[in-house]
Design a protein around this motif. Structure first.
Motif, short mmCIF file in Angstrom:
data_model
loop_
_atom_site.label_atom_id
_atom_site.label_comp_id
_atom_site.label_asym_id
_atom_site.label_seq_id
_atom_site.Cartn_x
_atom_site.Cartn_y
_atom_site.Cartn_z
N SER A 61 1.61 11.07 20.29
CA SER A 61 0.57 11.63 21.16
C SER A 61 -0.79 11.54 20.46
O SER A 61 -0.87 11.24 19.26
CB SER A 61 0.94 13.10 21.44
N PHE A 92 -4.19 11.29 18.54
CA PHE A 92 -4.70 10.31 17.55
C PHE A 92 -3.58 9.35 17.14
O PHE A 92 -3.80 8.15 17.00
CB PHE A 92 -5.20 11.01 16.28
N ASP A 116 8.34 11.50 15.04
CA ASP A 116 7.77 12.59 15.82
C ASP A 116 8.91 13.46 16.36
O ASP A 116 10.03 12.98 16.55
CB ASP A 116 6.94 12.03 16.99
N ASP A 154 11.49 15.94 12.60
CA ASP A 154 10.73 17.19 12.53
C ASP A 154 10.16 17.26 11.12
O ASP A 154 10.92 17.39 10.14
CB ASP A 154 11.68 18.37 12.81
N VAL A 155 8.85 17.16 11.00
CA VAL A 155 8.24 17.04 9.66
C VAL A 155 8.48 18.28 8.79
O VAL A 155 8.32 18.22 7.58
CB VAL A 155 6.72 16.75 9.70
N ASN A 181 0.05 12.60 9.85
CA ASN A 181 -0.79 12.94 11.00
C ASN A 181 -0.26 14.11 11.82
O ASN A 181 -1.06 14.81 12.47
CB ASN A 181 -0.92 11.66 11.87
N TYR A 223 -4.46 27.80 10.68
CA TYR A 223 -4.84 26.40 10.80
C TYR A 223 -5.88 26.07 9.73
O TYR A 223 -5.79 25.06 9.03
CB TYR A 223 -5.40 26.13 12.21
N LYS A 236 -5.40 23.42 6.68
CA LYS A 236 -6.25 22.23 6.59
C LYS A 236 -7.10 22.26 5.31
O LYS A 236 -7.38 21.21 4.73
CB LYS A 236 -7.13 22.09 7.84
N VAL A 293 -11.57 17.29 19.21
CA VAL A 293 -11.48 16.10 20.07
C VAL A 293 -10.46 16.44 21.16
O VAL A 293 -9.45 17.10 20.88
CB VAL A 293 -10.97 14.88 19.26
N THR A 323 -7.54 16.16 22.75
CA THR A 323 -6.16 15.66 22.74
C THR A 323 -5.29 16.86 23.13
O THR A 323 -5.79 17.99 23.18
CB THR A 323 -5.74 15.16 21.34
N1 LIG Z 1 -7.66 16.94 18.32
C1 LIG Z 1 -8.44 17.63 17.50
O1 LIG Z 1 -9.39 18.32 17.91
C2 LIG Z 1 -8.20 17.57 16.02
C3 LIG Z 1 -9.27 17.88 15.18
C4 LIG Z 1 -9.07 17.83 13.81
C5 LIG Z 1 -7.84 17.46 13.30
N2 LIG Z 1 -6.82 17.16 14.14
C6 LIG Z 1 -5.53 16.80 13.52
O2 LIG Z 1 -5.13 15.52 13.94
C7 LIG Z 1 -3.70 15.42 13.89
C8 LIG Z 1 -3.19 14.86 15.20
O3 LIG Z 1 -3.50 15.79 16.24
P1 LIG Z 1 -3.77 15.35 17.74
O4 LIG Z 1 -5.11 15.84 18.10
O5 LIG Z 1 -3.46 13.92 17.94
O6 LIG Z 1 -2.71 16.30 18.50
P2 LIG Z 1 -1.49 15.96 19.46
O7 LIG Z 1 -0.90 17.27 19.84
O8 LIG Z 1 -1.89 15.03 20.53
O9 LIG Z 1 -0.48 15.17 18.49
C9 LIG Z 1 0.27 15.81 17.49
C10 LIG Z 1 1.63 15.13 17.39
O10 LIG Z 1 2.36 15.79 16.35
C11 LIG Z 1 3.69 15.95 16.80
N3 LIG Z 1 4.33 17.07 16.11
C12 LIG Z 1 4.08 18.40 16.23
N4 LIG Z 1 4.93 19.10 15.46
C13 LIG Z 1 5.73 18.21 14.83
C14 LIG Z 1 6.80 18.31 13.92
N5 LIG Z 1 7.25 19.51 13.49
N6 LIG Z 1 7.38 17.18 13.48
C15 LIG Z 1 6.96 15.97 13.91
N7 LIG Z 1 5.96 15.81 14.78
C16 LIG Z 1 5.35 16.91 15.24
C17 LIG Z 1 3.55 16.23 18.29
O11 LIG Z 1 4.78 16.03 18.98
C18 LIG Z 1 2.46 15.25 18.66
O12 LIG Z 1 3.01 14.00 19.01
C19 LIG Z 1 -3.20 16.82 13.56
O13 LIG Z 1 -2.93 16.90 12.18
C20 LIG Z 1 -4.39 17.70 13.90
O14 LIG Z 1 -4.39 18.92 13.19
C21 LIG Z 1 -6.97 17.21 15.49
#
Ligand SMILES: NC(=O)c1ccc[n+]([C@@H]2O[C@H](COP(=O)([O-])OP(=O)(O)OC[C@H]3O[C@@H](n4cnc5c(N)ncnc54)[C@H](O)[C@@H]3O)[C@@H](O)[C@H]2O)c1
Length: 368
Positions: free
Chosen positions: A41, A43, A62, A90-91, A119, A207, A211, A240, A242
């Motif tokens: 999903s 990024f 994932d 599951d990470v 990620n 969070y 981070k 962002v 998402t």
């Molecule tokens: N979108 C934002 O605003 C934003 C900003 C800064 C940082 N981030 C970081 O970017 C990264 C990606 O986030 P995103 O925005 O694409 O979110 P997203 O929710 O679209 O994607 C996150 C993915 O992680 C997977 N996931 C969640 N828990 C999991 C687990 N226990 N094991 C394996 N997979 C798991 C989800 O199924 C999903 O596919 C994250 O680390 C997030 O913290 C996001």
């Protein structure tokens, strides 16, 4: 200080600040074998789409098997690239990640891993700031899932990357002198931090803590990762749109600009493609005009005016080693100097004192 910083940077093989105006070729990811957690999903899926279209082979780990399998099927059909796989993982579970990496090596066309992207991440309601019933005898047990995924998950991924990347057949130790255009085999770890790695984040203390810890991991590991020949870089996106962006966050941010997925992908692709970038972090924020600061760095124009292109990608720690981490190094050097000046006699005195002399705390109690 500057000269000393440069010496340290050379020793740890940190590359100079990323010149975002310098062109690179996304096609340099071709043939690289990449493992990405949370790639189903947001990024992650956007990285997979971009890199698979450039001819990389990718293993997505994932927890969301439905979305992951669907993405793989779509990409295989759309791009004709059959080297894209999904492994349920599951990470937060060590054995799941062990299996993910083993499977990634087994599926790898050349038998190794060039790039690991940590990620996977979640956000959510933080019980620390919404404790609920304050008249209860005790608070409800905390749920630290956000730390489990965003920190322990990343630590597991990093631990496995540190094992598998140096074993990548045909790879050489990473270095800023690498000719990225000619380098396919790589040893790259890319960490997903956040702007919440650099600043506090309202109502999401877990969070923010996780981070910040990822930033600590990045800054620490990049000092010595040259010993394994690994290069480590980090992305720090601002908010962002998402699926991770929960409604209260969207409401809080209403009216302010958001970052763009395309900029996150662009910054991550530069890191993945250009094997000469070592130990750098990029912030991705809302698009803004760039102006050149006195030190030559491109920084966002606060007046929305500037001579540069509009961009959302910035170096966030351009001079950290020279200006900050070198200070820490000097401080440690000073402690080492004091230690050697005091010699064995000083050491023996301290050991004896730790057994027999009263601690300052006890002394204070006596005199009180
Ligand atoms: N979108 C934002 O605003 C934003 C900003 C800064 C940082 N981030 C970081 O970017 C990264 C990606 O986030 P995103 O925005 O694409 O979110 P997203 O929710 O679209 O994607 C996150 C993915 O992680 C997977 N996931 C969640 N828990 C999991 C687990 N226990 N094991 C394996 N997979 C798991 C989800 O199924 C999903 O596919 C994250 O680390 C997030 O913290 C996001």
């Amino acid at each position: 200080m500057e000269a000393q910083g440069q010496t340290v940077q050379k020793t740890i093989r940190q590359s100079p600040p990323v010149d975002l105006t310098k062109p690179y070729d996304a096609a340099w990811v071709k043939g690289k074998h990449i493992v990405i957690t949370g790639g189903a999903s947001g990024f992650g899926a956007a990285f997979v789409q971009r890199w698979a279209s450039q001819g990389a082979s990718i293993v997505i780990g994932d927890i969301d098997a439905e979305a992951g399998e669907q993405l793989v099927q779509e990409l295989r059909k759309e791009l004709g690239n059959t080297n894209v796989w999904f492994v349920r993982c599951d990470v937060t579970k060590w054995q799941d990640q062990v299996q993910l990496f083993k499977e990634a090596v087994r599926l790898s066309p050349h038998g190794g891993i060039d790039c690991v992207v940590a990620n996977a991440g979640i956000a959510g309601k933080d019980i620390m700031q919404t404790p609920g019933d304050l008249s209860a005898d005790e608070p409800p047990p905390p749920n630290f899932k956000v730390v489990d995924v965003n920190l322990y998950g990343v630590l597991y991924t990093t631990h496995l990357a540190c094992y598998w990347l140096p074993r990548n057949p045909g790879s050489s130790p990473s270095s800023p002198q690498t000719d990225a255009a000619k380098t396919v085999r790589d040893r790259h770890l890319l960490l997903l931090g956040s702007v919440a790695s650099l600043a506090g984040i309202a109502v999401q203390p877990q969070y923010g803590a996780a981070k910040h810890a990822v930033l600590g991991l990045f800054r620490s590991i990049r000092i010595s990762s040259f010993m394994q020949g690994i290069r480590v870089n980090m992305l720090c996106p601002y908010f962002v749109a998402t699926p991770i962006l929960i409604r209260p966050a969207k409401i809080m941010l209403a009216g302010a600009g958001l970052g763009r997925v395309s900029d996150v992908v662009e910054a991550g692709t530069r890191f993945a493609a250009d094997a000469s970038i070592c130990g750098r972090a990029l912030v991705i924020g809302p698009p803004a005009k760039a102006v050149r600061a006195e030190d030559g760095q491109l920084v966002p124009s606060l007046t929305h005016e500037g001579d540069g292109e509009e961009t959302g990608i910035w170096e966030c720690y351009a001079d950290d080693f020279a200006a900050v981490d070198t200070w820490t190094r000097r401080w440690v050097g000073l402690l080492g100097y004091i230690e050697s000046a005091r010699g064995w006699v000083g050491w023996a005195k301290d050991v004896a004192a730790s057994y027999w002399a009263p601690t300052e705390h006890k002394q204070n109690k006596k005199t009180a």
